[in-house]
Every structure is written in C-alpha cells, then in structure tokens.
Design a protein around this motif. Structure first.
Motif, PDB file in Angstrom:
ATOM      1  N   VAL A  45     -10.596   2.993  -6.769  1.00  0.00           N
ATOM      2  CA  VAL A  45      -8.930   2.690  -8.138  1.00  0.00           C
ATOM      3  C   VAL A  45      -9.211   1.301  -8.530  1.00  0.00           C
ATOM      4  N   PRO A  53      -0.090  -0.433  -6.018  1.00  0.00           N
ATOM      5  CA  PRO A  53       0.631  -1.410  -5.109  1.00  0.00           C
ATOM      6  C   PRO A  53       1.729  -1.679  -4.354  1.00  0.00           C
ATOM      7  N   LEU A  54       2.659  -1.685  -4.993  1.00  0.00           N
ATOM      8  CA  LEU A  54       3.928  -2.012  -4.998  1.00  0.00           C
ATOM      9  C   LEU A  54       4.774  -0.964  -4.035  1.00  0.00           C
ATOM     10  N   GLY A  55       4.243   0.187  -4.192  1.00  0.00           N
ATOM     11  CA  GLY A  55       4.939   1.329  -3.500  1.00  0.00           C
ATOM     12  C   GLY A  55       6.459   1.929  -4.170  1.00  0.00           C
ATOM     13  N   TYR A  56       6.336   0.565  -5.222  1.00  0.00           N
ATOM     14  CA  TYR A  56       7.352   1.279  -6.237  1.00  0.00           C
ATOM     15  C   TYR A  56       6.877   1.022  -7.833  1.00  0.00           C
ATOM     16  N   ARG A 115      -4.997  -2.427   0.384  1.00  0.00           N
ATOM     17  CA  ARG A 115      -5.675  -3.923   0.133  1.00  0.00           C
ATOM     18  C   ARG A 115      -5.712  -4.712   1.050  1.00  0.00           C
ATOM     19  N   HIS A 172      10.907   3.832  -6.697  1.00  0.00           N
ATOM     20  CA  HIS A 172       9.652   4.237  -5.105  1.00  0.00           C
ATOM     21  C   HIS A 172       8.536   5.415  -5.047  1.00  0.00           C
ATOM     22  N   PHE A 179       4.528   6.313  -2.905  1.00  0.00           N
ATOM     23  CA  PHE A 179       4.048   6.277  -2.088  1.00  0.00           C
ATOM     24  C   PHE A 179       2.834   6.428  -2.811  1.00  0.00           C
ATOM     25  N   TYR A 180       1.398   6.121  -3.770  1.00  0.00           N
ATOM     26  CA  TYR A 180       0.222   6.974  -3.987  1.00  0.00           C
ATOM     27  C   TYR A 180      -0.915   5.073  -3.842  1.00  0.00           C
ATOM     28  N   ALA A 181      -1.525   5.633  -4.460  1.00  0.00           N
ATOM     29  CA  ALA A 181      -2.777   4.349  -4.374  1.00  0.00           C
ATOM     30  C   ALA A 181      -2.988   3.628  -5.707  1.00  0.00           C
ATOM     31  N   ASP A 226      12.523  12.601  -4.380  1.00  0.00           N
ATOM     32  CA  ASP A 226      13.226  11.770  -4.326  1.00  0.00           C
ATOM     33  C   ASP A 226      13.140  10.243  -4.351  1.00  0.00           C
ATOM     34  N   CYS A 259       7.118  -1.518   1.318  1.00  0.00           N
ATOM     35  CA  CYS A 259       6.472  -0.023   0.439  1.00  0.00           C
ATOM     36  C   CYS A 259       4.729  -0.690   0.297  1.00  0.00           C
ATOM     37  N   ARG A 260       4.793  -2.102   0.232  1.00  0.00           N
ATOM     38  CA  ARG A 260       3.426  -2.426  -0.497  1.00  0.00           C
ATOM     39  C   ARG A 260       2.971  -2.733   0.619  1.00  0.00           C
ATOM     40  N   TYR A 310      -1.426   6.290   5.121  1.00  0.00           N
ATOM     41  CA  TYR A 310      -1.014   5.740   4.991  1.00  0.00           C
ATOM     42  C   TYR A 310      -0.004   5.386   6.656  1.00  0.00           C
ATOM     43  N   VAL A 339      -1.664  -6.817  -7.360  1.00  0.00           N
ATOM     44  CA  VAL A 339      -1.938  -6.114  -6.385  1.00  0.00           C
ATOM     45  C   VAL A 339      -1.144  -5.859  -5.316  1.00  0.00           C
ATOM     46  N   ALA A 340      -0.232  -6.370  -5.331  1.00  0.00           N
ATOM     47  CA  ALA A 340       1.373  -6.514  -4.569  1.00  0.00           C
ATOM     48  C   ALA A 340       1.194  -7.741  -3.489  1.00  0.00           C
ATOM     49  N   ARG A 353       0.227  21.448  -7.931  1.00  0.00           N
ATOM     50  CA  ARG A 353       0.317  20.991  -6.454  1.00  0.00           C
ATOM     51  C   ARG A 353       1.022  22.439  -6.736  1.00  0.00           C
ATOM     52  N   ARG A 357      13.866  -0.313  -9.226  1.00  0.00           N
ATOM     53  CA  ARG A 357      12.351  -0.031  -8.473  1.00  0.00           C
ATOM     54  C   ARG A 357      12.391   1.523  -8.550  1.00  0.00           C
ATOM     55  N   LEU A 402      -4.232  11.072   1.713  1.00  0.00           N
ATOM     56  CA  LEU A 402      -3.756   9.326   1.833  1.00  0.00           C
ATOM     57  C   LEU A 402      -2.972   9.466   2.337  1.00  0.00           C
TER      58      LEU A 402
END
Lengths: 635, 195
Positions: free
Chosen positions: A233, A154-157, B29, A147, A149-151, A378, B23-24, B57, A109-110, A371, A145, B53
């Motif tokens: 999640v 956790p790390l964003g990557y 969380r 990259h 963003f999504y729920a 990117d 990014c995290r 963020y 969970v980062a 969508r 990595r 979302l």
C-alpha cells in the motif's frame, strides 16, 4: 517524442468516438454504439441505460484535511517547479513519480490523536466545479464517516458527504461529435441556443456533487525473495481531495457515456479544478449499466413523444451492474457495450443478471466479477464529530463580505458552453472553429483581443465583417501550428511541461494585438493571405528583436506589401501582354475568348508579381491596359 | 425527564464514536499485529470466508483490545448499523440536542451555576470488580453525562467525609454556561475552602 502523437486530445477522442461501430460479441447479439439498442438477430430487444459516477481529484496544493502538500515533502524533484511558467500540472506530474509513502502526514495514515482541518482551497475548487455544472449549492453541507475495513483506508472510514452533499441537481450539456462537415455553420435552430436534445447534443443530469477523501493505492507485486504475491500500500494518495459527481441514469449508449465523461473532463480542466488525466487516475470513472426491455414498443402509438417513450421503457430497467477500474474513454465505451450484451443475453435466457460490482479486464475487454458472493455492504454512516458543518460564507471564500454569487463572479471563468455559444452567435464562427478555440481557453482571450484590435484599425464596414473569420483562420491554422512547432518541444525539453501537454496559445510569443493588426493589414488590402502567414512567422520567430515595432512597420520593412500602385501594375500588365502575343491574337476575337484570355493574363500577371499584386487592383489595371492596347468593339 | 434518558443517549453516542474512532487500530501501520497463523480460526463458520486481510485484522484486534473496549465497540457498531441507526443513534442525537438546548437556556436565563453530586454510589472494592454488572457501572455516570452531552464546562470538587473512618465521599460538581469557566473556578475555590 510523445507529445507529437497527441495531436489534440479532443480531436483524438472525437476520432475514436465518431467512427460508428456495431459491436458483435456473441454471434446473434449486437449493440449500437450510438443509440445503445441491443439487438438479437438484428431485431431490437433491449435499451441500454447508463449512469455514471466520476471521481475527480482536485488540483490544489494540499490534501483535503491534513495539510500535507500534494507534491510531496521534497520540492523541485526535477520538474522545474521554481520556473515562472510552472503550471499546476507540474505538481501533479511530480506526484506521479514520487517514491511510495513520501508524501504522508500523520493524519493521512491515521496516527492517533490528530484531527482533520478542512482545506479552504478544496472547498473553493469544489464550489467552482459545482457551479460550472449548474448545480444548486445549499448554504450548509455536512461531513460523514463511511466505515469499512481495507488496507488502503487508514482510518477505517472515509470522510465523505452522504446525506448533505455540497451540491445537488446540476446538468452537463454534451455535444455529439459532428461527423464530416467541419466548416458547417451552426444551424439556425442550434444557434438560437435551444435546450432541446437533438441529434447534435444531449443533457445529462447530475444528482449530487460531494467532497470526500481519497484512499491509498494498493499495488500487487511479487516478492523477489519469497516469490509470493504481496499487496503493498502506498499512502501518498491517501487523504487527497476528491469530488464525487453522481449522474442520474440518463445516458442511453456507450458513445454518449464516453462523450459525457470527456465533456466533464474538459470542463473541469477548463475551470482549472482538475487536471483531468484518466490515465494517471486524476479522473476516475465508474459505470452503472442496466438494460430495459423494448418489447411491445413497436405497437405503441406514434403520438407518444420520444421523452415519454423513453420514460416508459426505463420503468422496467433490470438490475444495474457497477463496473470499476476504467482508465480511458475507450474502456468506458467497450465496457458499456460488453455489459449491455452480456445482460441482454442473460435476460433473454431467463436468468437475468444480479446487482453486482464488476471490474474491467483490459486484456480481454470484458467485465469480470470481483467477488463470487456479494453481500450488501453496511457502511454505518455516522456524522463526522470532528468537523463542523460546512457553511458557504465569507470565511470559505476568503474575502470579507463576499457571498457565493460574488465568489463565482470573480472566480468562475467563462464556461466552454457559453464561450462556444458566444463565438458562434456574436461572431458567426463555425462549430469547428468555435470548438477549437474553446478547447484552449487562452485562445478565446487572444481571439477577442485580436478582433477588437483589428476592428479599431479598419475603417470600412465591409472590411470589418470579415474580421472574425479571418482572425479565427489565422489563429487556428497558423498560430497554433507556430506554437506547436516552435514552443512545445522546447518547453518539454526544459521540463516545464510534461509530454502530454496540449498545445496552447498561452505560450505564443505573438499576442492578440499583433494578430489583430496582421488581420487588419490583410483586410484593408495591404498584404495578401500568403504574406500574412509569412508575416506572422516573422513576428513570432523574431519576437524579441521586433518587439518595439508594430506589425505594419514590420510588414513594410520586410517588403510584405501588396502592390496597389497603378503604375507598377500597369508595367506588369504591359510586360505580360508583350510576352504572350498568341494569346493576344485570340483575345482580339472578342466575346468568350476575351474573357478567357483576360483570366489567363491575370494569372500570368499575378505570377509575374510573385503573388504580391493586389488582386482587384491588378484586375482593374489589366482590363484598362487591354482596352488601351486592343480595344474591342462593343457587341 | 430529559436527564433520565440522557444516560442512555450518552452511551449510544459514546459507543458509536468509540467504535468509529477505534477502527484505525488494525495492527497494519502501528500497534499490535498478530500473525493470522497464531489464531485458530478453524471450525468457525462465520470467519471461513474471510479474506487474509480480514483474518489478520480480526486476529490483531481480538488480541489487542480489552474486554471493556470490545464491549463498547460492539455496542457502537450495533447502533450504527443501518437497521438500528434511526432507532438508536438518531434518537440519541435528537435527545442530546434537546438536552443541550434546555441546559443552555437554564444557565443563561435562570441560574448562573448548577451544583449537583458527581457520583451516586461509592467505588466498589477492587477484588469485587468482576461481580459488578457492567450496566450498573455505566449508571454511575448519570451525573456527569449531562455536562458532556451539552458541551458545558464542569468541575468536580472533592468533599470532606462526614465520618473520619471512610476514605471516599460523594464529590460535588459545578456546571456553568459556555465560556464561563472563570466564574466556575471562583465558586469552586470557595467550595473547596468550605471543606
């Protein structure tokens, strides 16, 4: 019970795939499931072109980087994980029924401050998978990595291998299912292990295989209190090891695509790196579908080879559309066909489809846009600074001094392709038999043992010739049935296996040696085929009590004996002759009557012996007795 | 020479890594989460097609990160973007490799230790912080960057000021080859005593 409905996964999917279908969605357009040709009013207009991307969850004990055990922090959640016959499938089973967010370590969970540590098991499993698909494995690969963003990230990557993947340039050889003739012997051409594509098989090339992390799982539920839809999640899956297998767009039809997925699935299952359950998500498939116009192809000279023709066609392939959320082979097939027609219709109407990502709607069997505005993402790939380059050396393989070749030799089991070829060429088995055996790897071993043992017991070459076929018959038809009947239910009830387990002779109480002995008994004429089946059952059901006896001894004790004694047989013959005076009169007429009546008497004698008479011996004796009683004049 | 461009390379790489490592922090969380209703997105055309979302963020991150952090994240995201990656990140990475190679060979073959100043300018007054150009602030790191980029041990030793009235003076820095910290500590002790 569920397992009874899954007869044999392979056979089941073959049934789905074999039935030739032409799909009609729009009244004028149709697509051929097997050839992928899209027709308008019956005339071929486009060729379907398909590329596959498959994500396979590696069946290992921990996650890829965090060390978190895969079956959760709570062991033994009622699935017999302490039983000696516990399989790795039990761990993936219990991971199915885990409560959300119970199998999570800080890195998953980062949580800040935790660094990744690559799992050796994961690398080994990935290397085996790559080798099984004949990939090249460069010594060094690197992590990067990706990259966004999504729920559920956790790390964003996501840690993946983009520019320097673990493996490249492999191939998967697939069999188109043989309609009808199960007992067909392999044709001479395919028996010589030809690599050319023919109507029976085709090859799909693999572009790359890379190791990467899995994301968490998003679930949409309605909150009972607020009555609003919420996205929740579950991070249990986050951080699990995946291999992504990317294929070149070599596939040309929906059936071929489904076949390729099934072939890869069973291959990975065979070598034990992935449990291969699409319905649970341990094997996920994304489809890339596009179409190429077939205009002017009829006018081309016929001297162009099929390969060149194909090459010429796909030069003009339109935009590709990615379809996600496919959870079964049938969905793969349906989605591919729907897309082909949708794209063809759009192209023909002058507005060809754009490159986009769609999802598959199970209810309508159609693909739907995800969508409305699709912007090219990117991902800002960056080399992963927390991980060193992955070097395939002895440290990875776990044994000092071991290199890649050594590792593969000791750890890669005989591949189904090779096993099937070996069974067909060395033993002359039919395609069907060979595929049933390779569908269950322990069966191959049992087969080899049985053949070896039977050969040792027999003395005559003409008896030995029939050994492989007889062993295969008894194994496939009798032993499998016995295991299914007597073992599988019990194992499921005891919780050692889940309901989707396939019948495997791994659980058989009768081993290869015993089977070999039974076969030897049949071929040397001591017992009949019917007796062999009964003997097998006895050996199985009473395996505990009869452990110390050889099959031969048991046969004798239980009276499984073909009567070969001339005196005995003569008695039977005499009795039967005496019971049938009218037929005897007809016999005395000689010629064809004699032949007919002999056959009749043979049948009667066999029945009188309750099927226990040795057929050839009985025939000899009967003829002798007939000669004695009613000698015929030579004509 | 390499040293001159090392500073630019350093900032490219450091910003890139920072933008990635940060990014995290989305408030989802752990950490700060800001309800999207509290942030005014109206009239902003760029964010009008954000998903809920994304709105959440960006609200949390805009609130939770300070100015300097935001500066570095934006810089890092920029150099990692696909059209700039080769020009900035890759070039910086290559430069780093060349620099590291040169420093390693110098410290292995030519000298045992390097002795250089730690900073080139003294700290600014606290109430003048907002007047200082950020780029000039970055430039202050030019002496400590080479050791960081090359992955070498470095030790900063304070120096006695010449004039008793001033509080600060330029410190000195020892750099040794890899795994040679013990030699570096010994030399440092001597230098400290010399003060």
């Amino acid at each position: 019970t569920p397992y009874k409905m899954i007869i044999h996964y392979q056979a089941l999917t073959r049934r789905i795939l074999t039935h030739p279908r032409i799909r009609r969605d729009f009244s004028q357009w149709s697509v051929d499931s097997e050839k992928g040709v899209v027709c308008f009013q019956g005339k071929p207009r486009y060729q379907t072109v398909i590329g596959l991307e498959i994500h396979a969850q590696l069946d290992i004990s921990t996650k890829l980087f965090s060390g978190c055990p895969v079956d959760g922090n709570h062991r033994g959640t009622g699935c017999g994980s302490t039983s000696p016959t516990s399989l790795s499938s039990s761990s993936s089973l219990s991971s199915l029924f885990q409560k959300p967010n119970t199998s999570v370590w800080p890195l998953d969970v980062a949580v800040p401050g935790v660094l990744p540590r690559l799992s050796q098991e994961a690398v080994q499993a990935a290397v085996l998978s790559a080798a099984a698909t004949k990939c090249e494995l460069p010594r060094v690969s690197r992590f990067e990595r990706k990259h966004y963003f999504y729920a559920d990230l956790p790390l964003g990557y996501q840690v993946t291998q983009q520019r320097w993947p673990l493996a490249r340039e492999g191939r998967l050889r697939c069999q188109r299912s043989n309609r009808g003739n199960k007992k067909a012997k392999p044709s001479k051409k395919s028996r010589m292990a030809g690599d050319d594509d023919n109507d029976d098989s085709f090859t799909v090339r693999i572009e790359r295989i890379q190791l990467e992390q899995d994301t968490g799982k998003t679930v949409i539920m309605t909150n009972p209190k607020t009555r609003r839809k919420e996205s929740l999640v579950d991070f249990n899956r986050a951080g699990r090891a995946l291999i992504e297998i990317v294929f070149y767009p070599d596939l040309r039809s929906s059936v071929d695509a489904a076949t390729a997925v099934e072939t890869l699935r069973s291959l990975l299952k065979h070598i034990g790196t992935c449990s291969g359950r699409m319905e649970d998500g341990s094997l996920r498939c994304d489809l890339n579908v596009s179409i190429a116009p077939l205009e002017n192809m009829d006018q081309e000279k016929t001297s162009i080879t099929t390969q060149n023709k194909d090459h010429a066609i796909v030069q003009h392939t339109g935009n590709r559309v990615e379809v996600k959320n496919l959870n079964s082979l049938r969905q793969v097939q349906l989605a591919a066909e729907y897309e082909a027609i949708r794209q063809a219709e759009a192209a023909a109407n002058g507005s060809p489809t754009l490159q986009e990502t769609r999802t598959f709607d199970v209810k309508t069997n159609q693909t739907v846009t995800i969508r409305t505005k699709e912007v090219a993402k990117d991902y800002r790939f960056m080399p992963e600074p927390d991980l060193p380059p992955l070097i395939l050396n002895e440290e990875v393989f776990g044994t000092p001094g071991m290199d890649l070749e050594g590792f593969l030799e000791s750890n890669l089991p005989e591949l189904p392709e090779d096993a099937q070829r070996r069974l067909k060429t060395s033993y002359g088995l039919s395609d069907y038999m060979a595929s049933v055996l390779t569908g269950d790897p322990p069966a191959i071993e049992l087969f080899d043992t049985a053949v070896h043992h039977a050969n040792r017991q027999l003395t005559m070459d003409r008896e030995r010739k029939k050994v492989p076929e007889t062993v295969a018959n008894l194994l496939c038809n009798e032993l499998f049935a016995l295991v299914r009947e007597l073992e599988m239910q019990r194992l499921i009830e005891e919780g050692i296996l889940d309901g989707t387990g396939e019948t495997s002779v791994r659980f058989s109480r009768v081993d290869g040696n015993q089977l070999g002995e039974v076969v030897a008994l049949v071929l040397e004429g001591s017992i009949s085929n019917t007796m062999a089946k009964q003997l097998l059952r006895v050996l199985y059901e009473e395996s505990n009590e009869l452990k110390q006896f050889s099959a031969r001894e048991v046969a004798q004790k239980r009276g499984f004996q073909l009567i070969s004694d001339s005196v005995e047989l003569a008695k039977i013959a005499h009795r039967v002759i005496a019971e049938n005076p009218e037929e005897m009169e007809r016999y005395k007429l000689g010629g064809k009557f004699a032949r007919k009546i002999t056959k009749f008497l043979l049948g009667k004698s066999m029945a009188a012996s309750q099927g226990n008479a040795h057929p050839e011996r009985l025939n000899e004796v009967l003829v002798e007795v007939l000669e004695e009683i009613a000698p015929l004049s030579k004509e | 020479r390499l040293m001159q461009r090392a500073l630019a390379a350093y900032y490219v790489l450091v910003s890139a890594e920072a933008s990635s490592n940060l990014c995290r922090y989305d408030g989802f969380r752990y950490g700060v989460a800001v309800a999207e209703e509290e942030v005014n997105f109206n009239g902003n055309s760029e964010t009008s097609d954000f998903t809920p979302l994304e709105r959440q963020y960006s609200a949390s991150r805009s609130f939770g990160f300070g100015t300097e952090v935001k500066r570095r994240i934006l810089c890092g995201t920029s150099v990692l973007s696909s059209d700039r990656f080769h020009t900035y990140y890759e070039a910086a990475a290559k430069l780093r490799a060349a620099l590291a190679e040169e420093m390693h060979s110098t410290l292995k073959e030519k000298v045992d230790l390097l002795l250089i100043p730690t900073v080139l300018s003294l700290p600014h007054k606290i109430d003048q912080g907002s007047l200082v150009d950020p780029t000039a602030m970055f430039a202050n790191d030019v002496m400590t960057v080479p050791a960081s980029l090359s992955g070498l041990p470095a030790l900063s030793i304070p120096r006695q000021t010449q004039e008793p009235s001033s509080t600060f003076s330029y410190g000195m820095q020892l750099i040794s080859s890899r795994l040679n910290e013990s030699m570096m500590f010994q030399a440092g002790k001597v230098l400290e005593c010399m003060n």
